[in-house]
Enzyme design. Structure first.
Site, PDB file in Angstrom:
ATOM      1  N   TRP A 146       0.896  -1.165   0.000  1.00 37.29           N
ATOM      2  CA  TRP A 146       0.000   0.000   0.000  1.00 37.29           C
ATOM      3  C   TRP A 146       0.925   1.203   0.000  1.00 37.29           C
ATOM      4  CZ3 TRP A 146      -1.335   4.190   3.179  1.00 37.29           C
ATOM      5  CH2 TRP A 146      -2.603   4.750   2.965  1.00 37.29           C
ATOM      6  N   GLY A 163       5.705  -1.143   7.054  1.00 36.23           N
ATOM      7  CA  GLY A 163       6.032  -0.008   7.918  1.00 36.23           C
ATOM      8  C   GLY A 163       6.773   1.061   7.158  1.00 36.23           C
ATOM      9  N   GLU A 175     -20.310   8.531  12.109  1.00 33.75           N
ATOM     10  CA  GLU A 175     -19.980   7.188  11.629  1.00 33.75           C
ATOM     11  C   GLU A 175     -20.721   6.885  10.319  1.00 33.75           C
ATOM     12  OE1 GLU A 175     -17.827   5.109  12.035  1.00 33.75           O
ATOM     13  OE2 GLU A 175     -18.626   3.210  11.356  1.00 33.75           O
ATOM     14  N   LYS A 220     -18.847   5.964   6.843  1.00 35.14           N
ATOM     15  CA  LYS A 220     -19.121   4.726   6.105  1.00 35.14           C
ATOM     16  C   LYS A 220     -19.459   5.041   4.658  1.00 35.14           C
ATOM     17  CE  LYS A 220     -17.947   2.474   8.163  1.00 35.14           C
ATOM     18  NZ  LYS A 220     -17.249   2.069   9.337  1.00 35.14           N
TER      19      LYS A 220
HETATM   20  C1  F6R Z   1     -13.543   2.814   9.071  1.00 34.82           C
HETATM   21  C2  F6R Z   1     -12.430   2.136   9.686  1.00 34.82           C
HETATM   22  C3  F6R Z   1     -11.306   2.947  10.187  1.00 34.82           C
HETATM   23  C4  F6R Z   1     -10.761   2.307  11.467  1.00 34.82           C
HETATM   24  C5  F6R Z   1      -9.496   3.052  11.935  1.00 34.82           C
HETATM   25  C6  F6R Z   1      -8.963   2.468  13.224  1.00 34.82           C
HETATM   26  O1  F6R Z   1     -14.530   1.938   8.614  1.00 34.82           O
HETATM   27  O2  F6R Z   1     -12.422   0.932   9.754  1.00 34.82           O
HETATM   28  O3  F6R Z   1     -11.660   4.270  10.378  1.00 34.82           O
HETATM   29  O4  F6R Z   1     -11.739   2.357  12.452  1.00 34.82           O
HETATM   30  O5  F6R Z   1      -8.518   2.971  10.948  1.00 34.82           O
HETATM   31  O6  F6R Z   1      -8.706   1.109  13.083  1.00 34.82           O
HETATM   32  P1  F6R Z   1      -8.564   0.173  14.346  1.00 34.82           P
HETATM   33  O7  F6R Z   1      -9.898   0.083  14.988  1.00 34.82           O
HETATM   34  O8  F6R Z   1      -8.094  -1.142  13.814  1.00 34.82           O
HETATM   35  O9  F6R Z   1      -7.562   0.822  15.256  1.00 34.82           O
END
Ligand code: F6R
Length: 598
Positions: A75, A100, A472, A476
């Site tokens: 990525w 990383g 949210e 989405k």
């Molecule tokens: C949106 C989404 C992201 C994650 C964010 C944090 O649908 O999935 O905004 O919520 O990147 O990710 P975590 O929860 O894995 O720390």
């Protein structure tokens, strides 16, 4: 975000590595590659785009005379998306992949004339640097040690060096795990994938340098390599009858919420006082997260405000990690992360630990880096979430916060035993309620999705506990459909955002039946009066009818289950709108499931 696979001594190097890369697809990527290797030869295949592209390219390559493979999904961070910038980086002497970011890559590039000046990618610069070291030092272990001591950043490297026929794993910050089965070794940046290959696993620790030579595993940094049991057994990569992981995961919510609640009541929050009292009492609480997890933090604030007397606030992890923190005040930080690996959240956790504050992590990934850092872990039992857009992990996070707030409320007498029991009963009923909601709302979501296609932009508004749900819903929608969207607290509209309203905009107004209902309807009418189209989602059946508003009924809610009842319809609307738009719903452009770089 990037994914790593490595396999040694398996009869199916090519197919297994491509299968694992396919499982890593959900993390988001733009290019991929594999290097097959033996003590005589390194063969590398790379491609831009989907893994199917790589598979086609590798079709006529035999893995017969090789004993190992490393592979990667990239990525792009430093350097454009291109075949050259895809990993592995390889020459005749070595091949490597990296997850990383190497922060001092420019410094390294400027210091060594051997490294071309036109290179953009931090991994490619690291590759040239290691090549230089491998040529300079007779002993490859020494070259690796020097390499490790110079590079700075959060990374996981997997490296094969032909000269001594050795395989190395280096970790600092980015997750990487090793499993071992008889003579075969499997390496992956997502440890849950390894459960298909072996039930013994070692999660590398920061600072680890692991060397594998002819199946013998040793540590160059004298770490003890203790393999533990890898518990994850389910196959989350089967979509079943669903077209997308996201839809499957939306539909899984009643079930995972049921499991999570059962585990909390029977086990986890049992004997709450003795487990949590010291951690919680006399402390201010700050919730920390990113993206959807941050929205869960905001919901947590409303729960704590309702059921406890504790002072709470929320911070975006990416901001918190660079803020000054009061060392004298006693603060409990509650980190929320589905993956437990998000770099910003992990770094914020490390940062507050340095400042001697206590921490809880609410996570869906029990083998993650955050679990290893936090004082206490509260698991969500959402099972693996594969779709990039978070759905079931979010609702399980808010379930966790709902339980935590009423447990603290009971412990500190800020809610009565009767109210505590009532709320627990509401949470127990949630799965049945949500299952019906998903079924009943699906046709409605499809209709709203069609309406949305006549608009240029979509706003979500809500007040109090549904304000974070508006944020949210908007996240989405923009994530998976790329439609422009914003979420606002209803009361803020006339302080600026209402200027955006015109007939090409559609606003979804969340209006639960609570003390703010009338105010929320007024906000909707103010938008309709300015020619904006409005859809009101509410459990109140009869609204004041005005021009341009369309009302959709939701089930009756209580305060504690309100965020769940208003989240699921928004997930379904986004899903069906994105489906009509034909976007890549499970792997939206530019996004990654687990953001392991800053
Ligand atoms: C949106 C989404 C992201 C994650 C964010 C944090 O649908 O999935 O905004 O919520 O990147 O990710 P975590 O929860 O894995 O720390």
């Amino acid at each position: 975000m990037c994914g790593i696979v490595g396999i040694l001594n398996s009869s199916s190097l090519k197919n297994n590595s491509i299968d694992i890369l396919k499982k890593l697809e959900y993390r988001g990527y733009d290019s991929a590659g594999i290097s097959l290797f033996s003590k005589e030869r390194i063969k590398t295949i790379k491609s831009v785009g989907k893994i199917s592209e790589l598979k086609n390219k590798a079709q006529n390559v035999s893995d017969k005379n090789f004993y190992g493979v490393i592979g990667h999904t990239r990525w792009a961070t430093h350097g454009v998306v291109s075949k050259n910038n895809a990993h592995p980086f390889a020459n005749d002497d070595l091949t490597l992949v990296c997850n990383g970011i190497i922060e001092n890559y420019r410094k390294i590039q400027n210091r060594f004339v051997e490294i071309p000046k036109n290179i953009q990618s931090d991994t490619e610069i690291s590759f040239y640097f290691l090549t230089y070291l491998v040529n300079k030092y007779k002993n490859s272990d020494e070259a690796i040690r020097v390499f490790k001591s110079v590079i700075k950043g959060n990374y996981a490297f997997v490296i094969f060096i032909k000269k001594n026929n050795c395989f190395y794993l280096l970790k600092n910050g980015s997750p990487i795990a090793l499993s071992h089965n008889k003579n075969s070794s499997y390496i992956c940046s997502d440890s849950s994938i390894l459960s298909d290959y072996s039930d013994k696993i070692y999660h590398l620790k920061d600072g680890d340098i692991i060397k594998i030579q002819q199946s013998k595993i040793s540590s160059l940094n004298k770490a003890k390599i203790l393999f533990e049991k890898n518990e994850i057994k389910q196959n989350p990569y089967d979509k079943g009858k669903y077209q997308h992981y996201m839809l499957k995961e939306i539909h899984e919510q009643p079930e995972v919420i049921k499991t999570t609640q059962k585990n909390y009541v029977k086990e986890f929050f049992n004997d709450f006082e003795s487990k949590f009292k010291n951690l919680i009492l006399n402390k201010k609480i700050i919730f920390v997260g990113c993206g959807t997890a941050y929205h869960a933090c905001l919901v947590g604030e409303y729960y704590f405000n309702k059921y406890t007397n504790i002072d709470t606030s929320s911070e975006l992890a990416s901001e918190l990690r660079y803020k000054k923190i009061n060392k004298d005040e006693k603060i409990l930080f509650i980190f929320i992360s589905q993956s437990g690996e998000t770099m910003d959240t992990l770094m914020a956790l490390k940062y507050i630990k340095k400042n001697k504050h206590s921490s809880i992590v609410i996570t869906n990934s029990l083998q993650s880096s955050m679990v290893r850092e936090a004082d206490v872990t509260i698991p969500t039992y959402a099972d693996k979430e594969v779709g990039v857009a978070s759905t079931k992990a979010f609702t399980c996070q808010i379930l966790s916060l709902a339980n935590l707030s009423i447990e603290i409320g009971k412990m500190t007498n800020s809610i009565s035993k009767k109210d505590y029991n009532k709320n627990l009963a509401f949470l127990k009923l949630l799965p049945i309620k949500l299952k019906k909601l998903i079924n009943d709302f699906t046709p409605e979501a499809k209709k709203i999705a069609k309406k949305l296609s006549q608009s240029d932009t979509c706003y979500f508004i809500g007040r109090n506990i549904v304000y974070p749900i508006a944020l949210e819903g908007s996240l989405k929608l923009k994530e998976i459909s790329y439609m422009h969207s914003e979420g606002f607290p209803g009361g803020e509209m006339k302080h600026g955002p209402i200027a955006l309203i015109d007939k090409k905009s559609l606003t979804i107004c969340l209006s639960p039946n609570n003390e703010l209902y009338e105010k929320s309807i007024s906000n909707a009418e103010e938008i309709a009066a300015r020619n904006g189209k409005v859809i009101i989602l509410s459990s109140v059946k009869i609204h004041r009818k005005s021009l341009n508003t369309h009302n959709v009924s939701l089930p009756k809610e209580n305060f504690i289950d309100t965020p769940f009842i208003y989240t699921i319809p928004l997930q379904l609307i986004s899903y069906y709108f994105a489906l009509n738009e034909g976007t890549d719903i499970d792997q939206p452009r530019n996004l990654a499931k687990s953001v392991t770089v800053e």
